[in-house]
Design a protein around this motif. Structure first.
Motif, PDB file in Angstrom:
ATOM      1  N   VAL A  30      48.228 -12.187  57.345  1.00 15.50           N
ATOM      2  CA  VAL A  30      49.483 -12.289  56.602  1.00 15.50           C
ATOM      3  C   VAL A  30      50.022 -13.702  56.736  1.00 15.50           C
ATOM      4  O   VAL A  30      50.347 -14.150  57.833  1.00 15.50           O
ATOM      5  CB  VAL A  30      50.519 -11.272  57.125  1.00 15.50           C
ATOM      6  CG1 VAL A  30      51.848 -11.443  56.416  1.00 15.50           C
ATOM      7  CG2 VAL A  30      49.997  -9.858  56.965  1.00 15.50           C
ATOM      8  N   THR A  31      50.080 -14.400  55.607  1.00 17.49           N
ATOM      9  CA  THR A  31      50.670 -15.739  55.536  1.00 17.49           C
ATOM     10  C   THR A  31      51.490 -15.790  54.254  1.00 17.49           C
ATOM     11  O   THR A  31      51.000 -16.243  53.220  1.00 17.49           O
ATOM     12  CB  THR A  31      49.591 -16.845  55.546  1.00 17.49           C
ATOM     13  OG1 THR A  31      48.631 -16.562  54.523  1.00 17.49           O
ATOM     14  CG2 THR A  31      48.888 -16.936  56.881  1.00 17.49           C
ATOM     15  N   PRO A  32      52.722 -15.233  54.309  1.00 19.38           N
ATOM     16  CA  PRO A  32      53.533 -15.135  53.098  1.00 19.38           C
ATOM     17  C   PRO A  32      53.554 -16.436  52.302  1.00 19.38           C
ATOM     18  O   PRO A  32      53.627 -17.506  52.902  1.00 19.38           O
ATOM     19  CB  PRO A  32      54.918 -14.793  53.635  1.00 19.38           C
ATOM     20  CG  PRO A  32      54.644 -14.089  54.926  1.00 19.38           C
ATOM     21  CD  PRO A  32      53.438 -14.790  55.485  1.00 19.38           C
ATOM     22  N   PRO A  33      53.371 -16.349  51.016  1.00 22.58           N
ATOM     23  CA  PRO A  33      53.458 -15.155  50.171  1.00 22.58           C
ATOM     24  C   PRO A  33      52.133 -14.421  49.973  1.00 22.58           C
ATOM     25  O   PRO A  33      52.035 -13.551  49.128  1.00 22.58           O
ATOM     26  CB  PRO A  33      53.939 -15.726  48.845  1.00 22.58           C
ATOM     27  CG  PRO A  33      53.294 -17.069  48.772  1.00 22.58           C
ATOM     28  CD  PRO A  33      53.294 -17.574  50.203  1.00 22.58           C
ATOM     29  N   ASP A  34      51.092 -14.764  50.765  1.00 21.57           N
ATOM     30  CA  ASP A  34      49.785 -14.125  50.602  1.00 21.57           C
ATOM     31  C   ASP A  34      49.441 -13.238  51.788  1.00 21.57           C
ATOM     32  O   ASP A  34      49.853 -13.494  52.913  1.00 21.57           O
ATOM     33  CB  ASP A  34      48.675 -15.176  50.472  1.00 21.57           C
ATOM     34  CG  ASP A  34      48.788 -16.026  49.226  1.00 21.57           C
ATOM     35  OD1 ASP A  34      49.514 -15.627  48.294  1.00 21.57           O
ATOM     36  OD2 ASP A  34      48.145 -17.082  49.178  1.00 21.57           O
ATOM     37  N   VAL A  35      48.640 -12.217  51.493  1.00 21.19           N
ATOM     38  CA  VAL A  35      47.982 -11.437  52.525  1.00 21.19           C
ATOM     39  C   VAL A  35      46.516 -11.332  52.113  1.00 21.19           C
ATOM     40  O   VAL A  35      46.208 -11.121  50.943  1.00 21.19           O
ATOM     41  CB  VAL A  35      48.601 -10.032  52.702  1.00 21.19           C
ATOM     42  CG1 VAL A  35      48.528  -9.207  51.429  1.00 21.19           C
ATOM     43  CG2 VAL A  35      47.934  -9.300  53.867  1.00 21.19           C
TER      44      VAL A  35
ATOM     45  N   ALA B   7      52.548  -5.848  54.286  1.00 18.38           N
ATOM     46  CA  ALA B   7      52.552  -7.202  53.721  1.00 18.38           C
ATOM     47  C   ALA B   7      53.743  -7.389  52.783  1.00 18.38           C
ATOM     48  O   ALA B   7      54.398  -8.437  52.805  1.00 18.38           O
ATOM     49  CB  ALA B   7      51.246  -7.482  52.991  1.00 18.38           C
TER      50      ALA B   7
ATOM     51  N   CYS C  69      55.082 -10.847  51.396  1.00 20.12           N
ATOM     52  CA  CYS C  69      53.885 -11.205  50.616  1.00 20.12           C
ATOM     53  C   CYS C  69      53.983 -10.637  49.207  1.00 20.12           C
ATOM     54  O   CYS C  69      54.432  -9.511  49.016  1.00 20.12           O
ATOM     55  CB  CYS C  69      52.628 -10.673  51.294  1.00 20.12           C
ATOM     56  SG  CYS C  69      52.300 -11.438  52.886  1.00 20.12           S
ATOM     57  N   ARG C  70      53.582 -11.403  48.250  1.00 13.38           N
ATOM     58  CA  ARG C  70      53.573 -10.955  46.860  1.00 13.38           C
ATOM     59  C   ARG C  70      52.212 -11.151  46.203  1.00 13.38           C
ATOM     60  O   ARG C  70      52.047 -10.955  45.015  1.00 13.38           O
ATOM     61  CB  ARG C  70      54.655 -11.680  46.045  1.00 13.38           C
ATOM     62  CG  ARG C  70      56.069 -11.321  46.462  1.00 13.38           C
ATOM     63  CD  ARG C  70      56.322  -9.830  46.269  1.00 13.38           C
ATOM     64  NE  ARG C  70      57.634  -9.398  46.687  1.00 13.38           N
ATOM     65  CZ  ARG C  70      57.902  -8.835  47.853  1.00 13.38           C
ATOM     66  NH1 ARG C  70      56.964  -8.650  48.744  1.00 13.38           N
ATOM     67  NH2 ARG C  70      59.135  -8.458  48.153  1.00 13.38           N
TER      68      ARG C  70
END
Length: 109
Positions: A9-14, A37, A42-43
């Motif tokens: 998890v590394t917002p905005p990505d998972v 997420a 995360c989006r």
């Protein structure tokens, strides 16, 4: 074969790395990770299914619902790396929109 799920998890990505058998018993793990997420901000969910050896209908349903959930939160979900099993099932079931870049020969057939 066992199932494993690695989540980064590394917002905005998972990024979810799946391997083994994705079935009725393991698909809920994917759903829970997508939920977590989203709550983490995360989006964009990126799935690596290159090591998935089996997928059943319930798992396909979970993937479709997870995609819809991401969309309802102005997000996206895509399979960025896929095994032949995942590719074939996505193409046969109309879930090819999940695939980031399906092989053109596979889409044409």
């Amino acid at each position: 074969m066992q199932f494993s799920l690695q989540s980064t998890v590394t917002p905005p990505d998972v990024t979810l790395e799946l391997s083994g058998e994705l079935d009725i018993f393991t698909a809920d793990q994917v759903s829970r990770e997508v939920d977590r997420a989203l709550w983490s901000g995360c989006r964009r969910a990126l799935l690596d299914t290159s090591e998935v050896t089996f997928v059943d209908a319930s798992a396909l349903g979970v993937l479709a619902r997870a995609r819809d959930l991401m969309r309802s939160c102005a997000g996206t979900m895509e399979i960025v790396s896929f095994s032949p099993v995942v590719l074939r099932l996505c193409l046969l079931t109309g879930l090819s929109s999940l695939l980031s870049d399906p092989p053109k020969a596979a889409v044409a057939s």
